[in-house]
Design a protein around this motif. Structure first.
Motif, short mmCIF file in Angstrom:
data_model
loop_
_atom_site.label_atom_id
_atom_site.label_comp_id
_atom_site.label_asym_id
_atom_site.label_seq_id
_atom_site.Cartn_x
_atom_site.Cartn_y
_atom_site.Cartn_z
N LEU A 62 0.85 -1.19 0.00
CA LEU A 62 0.00 0.00 0.00
C LEU A 62 0.88 1.24 0.00
O LEU A 62 1.83 1.33 0.78
N ARG A 63 0.57 2.19 -0.86
CA ARG A 63 1.24 3.49 -0.83
C ARG A 63 0.28 4.55 -0.30
O ARG A 63 -0.94 4.39 -0.37
N GLY A 64 0.82 5.64 0.21
CA GLY A 64 -0.01 6.76 0.65
C GLY A 64 0.88 7.78 1.33
O GLY A 64 1.68 7.43 2.20
N PHE A 67 3.31 12.99 4.52
CA PHE A 67 4.06 14.25 4.36
C PHE A 67 4.16 14.48 2.86
O PHE A 67 4.79 13.70 2.15
N LYS A 68 3.51 15.53 2.37
CA LYS A 68 3.45 15.75 0.92
C LYS A 68 4.33 16.91 0.48
O LYS A 68 4.20 18.02 1.01
N PRO A 69 5.18 16.70 -0.51
CA PRO A 69 5.99 17.80 -1.05
C PRO A 69 5.20 18.48 -2.17
O PRO A 69 5.22 18.05 -3.30
N LEU A 118 10.57 3.64 3.16
CA LEU A 118 10.67 5.10 3.16
C LEU A 118 10.80 5.58 1.72
O LEU A 118 11.74 5.18 1.02
N GLN A 119 9.87 6.41 1.28
CA GLN A 119 9.95 6.93 -0.09
C GLN A 119 10.69 8.27 -0.09
O GLN A 119 10.40 9.15 0.72
N ILE A 120 11.65 8.39 -1.01
CA ILE A 120 12.28 9.69 -1.27
C ILE A 120 11.68 10.19 -2.58
O ILE A 120 11.79 9.53 -3.62
N GLY A 121 11.06 11.35 -2.52
CA GLY A 121 10.35 11.88 -3.69
C GLY A 121 11.29 12.48 -4.72
O GLY A 121 12.46 12.78 -4.43
N SER A 122 10.73 12.65 -5.90
CA SER A 122 11.50 13.18 -7.03
C SER A 122 12.18 14.51 -6.67
O SER A 122 13.34 14.74 -7.02
N ARG A 123 11.43 15.36 -5.96
CA ARG A 123 11.96 16.69 -5.64
C ARG A 123 13.07 16.65 -4.60
O ARG A 123 13.75 17.65 -4.36
N ASN A 124 13.22 15.53 -3.95
CA ASN A 124 14.24 15.41 -2.91
C ASN A 124 15.40 14.49 -3.29
O ASN A 124 16.25 14.21 -2.46
N LEU A 143 13.64 5.03 -3.89
CA LEU A 143 14.28 6.28 -4.33
C LEU A 143 13.78 6.67 -5.70
O LEU A 143 14.14 6.08 -6.72
N LYS A 144 12.95 7.71 -5.72
CA LYS A 144 12.43 8.18 -7.00
C LYS A 144 13.49 9.00 -7.74
O LYS A 144 14.30 9.69 -7.11
N ARG A 145 13.43 8.92 -9.04
CA ARG A 145 14.36 9.69 -9.87
C ARG A 145 13.93 11.15 -9.90
O ARG A 145 12.75 11.45 -10.11
N GLU A 173 11.59 4.84 -11.44
CA GLU A 173 11.50 5.75 -12.59
C GLU A 173 10.08 6.33 -12.60
O GLU A 173 9.10 5.57 -12.66
N ARG A 174 9.95 7.65 -12.54
CA ARG A 174 8.63 8.27 -12.39
C ARG A 174 8.39 9.38 -13.43
O ARG A 174 7.50 10.19 -13.29
N GLY A 175 9.21 9.34 -14.50
CA GLY A 175 9.03 10.33 -15.55
C GLY A 175 9.98 11.50 -15.37
O GLY A 175 10.30 11.90 -14.25
N SER A 208 1.73 6.68 -12.89
CA SER A 208 0.80 7.75 -12.52
C SER A 208 1.46 9.11 -12.65
O SER A 208 0.98 9.99 -13.37
N HIS A 209 2.59 9.30 -11.93
CA HIS A 209 3.26 10.60 -12.01
C HIS A 209 3.91 10.81 -13.38
O HIS A 209 4.03 11.93 -13.85
N ALA A 210 4.31 9.73 -14.03
CA ALA A 210 4.96 9.85 -15.34
C ALA A 210 4.02 10.42 -16.39
O ALA A 210 4.47 11.14 -17.29
N VAL A 234 1.57 2.60 -8.31
CA VAL A 234 0.49 3.28 -9.04
C VAL A 234 -0.50 3.90 -8.07
O VAL A 234 -0.78 3.34 -7.00
N GLU A 235 -1.02 5.06 -8.44
CA GLU A 235 -2.01 5.72 -7.59
C GLU A 235 -3.41 5.17 -7.86
O GLU A 235 -3.81 5.01 -9.02
N VAL A 236 -4.11 4.89 -6.79
CA VAL A 236 -5.47 4.35 -6.85
C VAL A 236 -6.30 5.10 -5.82
O VAL A 236 -5.82 5.33 -4.70
C1 PEP Z 1 4.07 10.77 -4.92
O1 PEP Z 1 4.49 9.60 -4.99
O2 PEP Z 1 2.91 11.06 -4.57
C2 PEP Z 1 4.96 11.85 -5.36
C3 PEP Z 1 4.89 13.07 -4.84
O3 PEP Z 1 5.80 11.46 -6.34
P1 PEP Z 1 7.05 12.21 -7.02
O4 PEP Z 1 8.00 12.50 -5.93
O5 PEP Z 1 7.54 11.19 -8.01
O6 PEP Z 1 6.50 13.44 -7.69
#
Ligand code: PEP
Ligand code: MN
Length: 274
Positions: A62-64, A67-69, A118-124, A143-145, A173-175, A208-210, A234-236
């Motif tokens: 499950l993703r969710g 803390f949102k960037p 732990l997800q590291i977002g694209s912006r980080n 680790l997102k690109r 890889e997220r685009g 989804s983000h791609a 994938v976002e659902v």
């Molecule tokens: C996310 O997974 O909701 C997200 C913010 O992704 P990204 O860092 O790839 O934009």
């Protein structure tokens, strides 16, 4: 293929494929993993409904976001610790391990109390203090690109984490940003086989983000698995029209269920299982 000479730990070398074990869900190796869930944790009802749909569809994690960037400071920033508690409740309810983003080095301990990955977002991806902090963490890292990052910069970010002592790195890889504005980003599908040659780390794809567009998610997810990805994230959302974040790029639960069946066939064609 020489991607970067500074990669001591992430380079493929003679190493076998790394398999990241998340509470028994193995990312890498023969299996294809599906991580699904809403962009953000919005409420108890929302995350429980989403988690049950993800489980019913047969997805593995499950993703969710708690803390949102967000690009705008006025957009929903996430429920923070309350969101983490709700994710833990959704995990207990469904048995699904949870993936959630950490955006600050000072939050790593708090987030890893609740999260399984732990997800590291694209912006980080270029936030070196944050990479070092998750390098010291006990939980695996997705680790997102960075959307403007080269493959070499992305692998160097992974090198930071492993050099810190954390071997559990899953690349995502997220685009990347190109000139096309019809899709939100441009999925760099060649990154998948490139990474497979350059590194032993598992790689998942975020359609989804791609793309930013619901109707493009399933085709891109299937392309990712055909190209050798170890999974998709994938976002659902049970009610995407009400989503506080990324509704237009979220599958409906029944679309996820259909996608799972199709991915199974693609996985089979490339000698993987799902
Ligand atoms: C996310 O997974 O909701 C997200 C913010 O992704 P990204 O860092 O790839 O934009
Ligand atoms: Mn999102």
């Amino acid at each position: 293929m020489e991607i970067s000479s500074s990669l001591k730990l992430v380079a493929r070398g003679e190493r076998p494929d790394t398999i990241v074990d998340v509470k028994g869900v193995k990312v890498g190796g023969k299996k294809v993993s599906v991580i699904a869930g809403p962009c953000s944790v919005e409420s108890r009802d929302q995350i429980l409904e989403a988690a049950r749909a993800v489980k019913a569809a047969g997805a593995h994690m499950l993703r969710g976001g708690a803390f949102k960037p967000r690009t705008s400071p006025y957009s929903f920033q996430g429920l923070e610790e309350e969101g983490l508690r709700l994710l833990a409740e959704a995990r207990k309810d469904t048995g699904l391990p949870v993936v959630t983003e950490v955006i600050s080095p000072t939050d790593v301990d708090l987030v890893q109390e609740y999260a399984d990955v732990l997800q590291i977002g694209s912006r980080n991806m270029h936030n070196f203090p944050l990479l070092k902090a998750v390098g010291r963490a006990e939980k695996p890292v997705l680790l997102k690109r960075g959307f403007g990052a080269t493959i070499s910069e992305w692998l160097n970010a992974a090198e930071y984490i492993i050099a810190g002592g954390n071997k559990g790195v899953i690349l995502c890889e997220r685009g990347i940003r190109a000139f096309n504005r019809i899709t939100r980003f441009t999925l760099d599908i060649a990154a998948v086989p490139l990474i497979k040659r350059a590194s032993h780390l598992p790689i998942v794809v975020d359609p989804s983000h791609a793309t930013g567009r619901r109707e493009l998610i399933s085709p891109m997810a299937k392309a990712a698995v055909a190209a050798g990805a170890d999974g998709i994230i994938v976002e659902v959302h049970p009610h995407p029209e009400e989503a506080l974040c990324d509704g237009p790029q979220s599958l409906l639960p029944e679309e996820l269920a259909r996608l799972m069946g199709e991915l199974r066939a693609v996985a089979d064609a490339v000698h993987r299982t799902l």
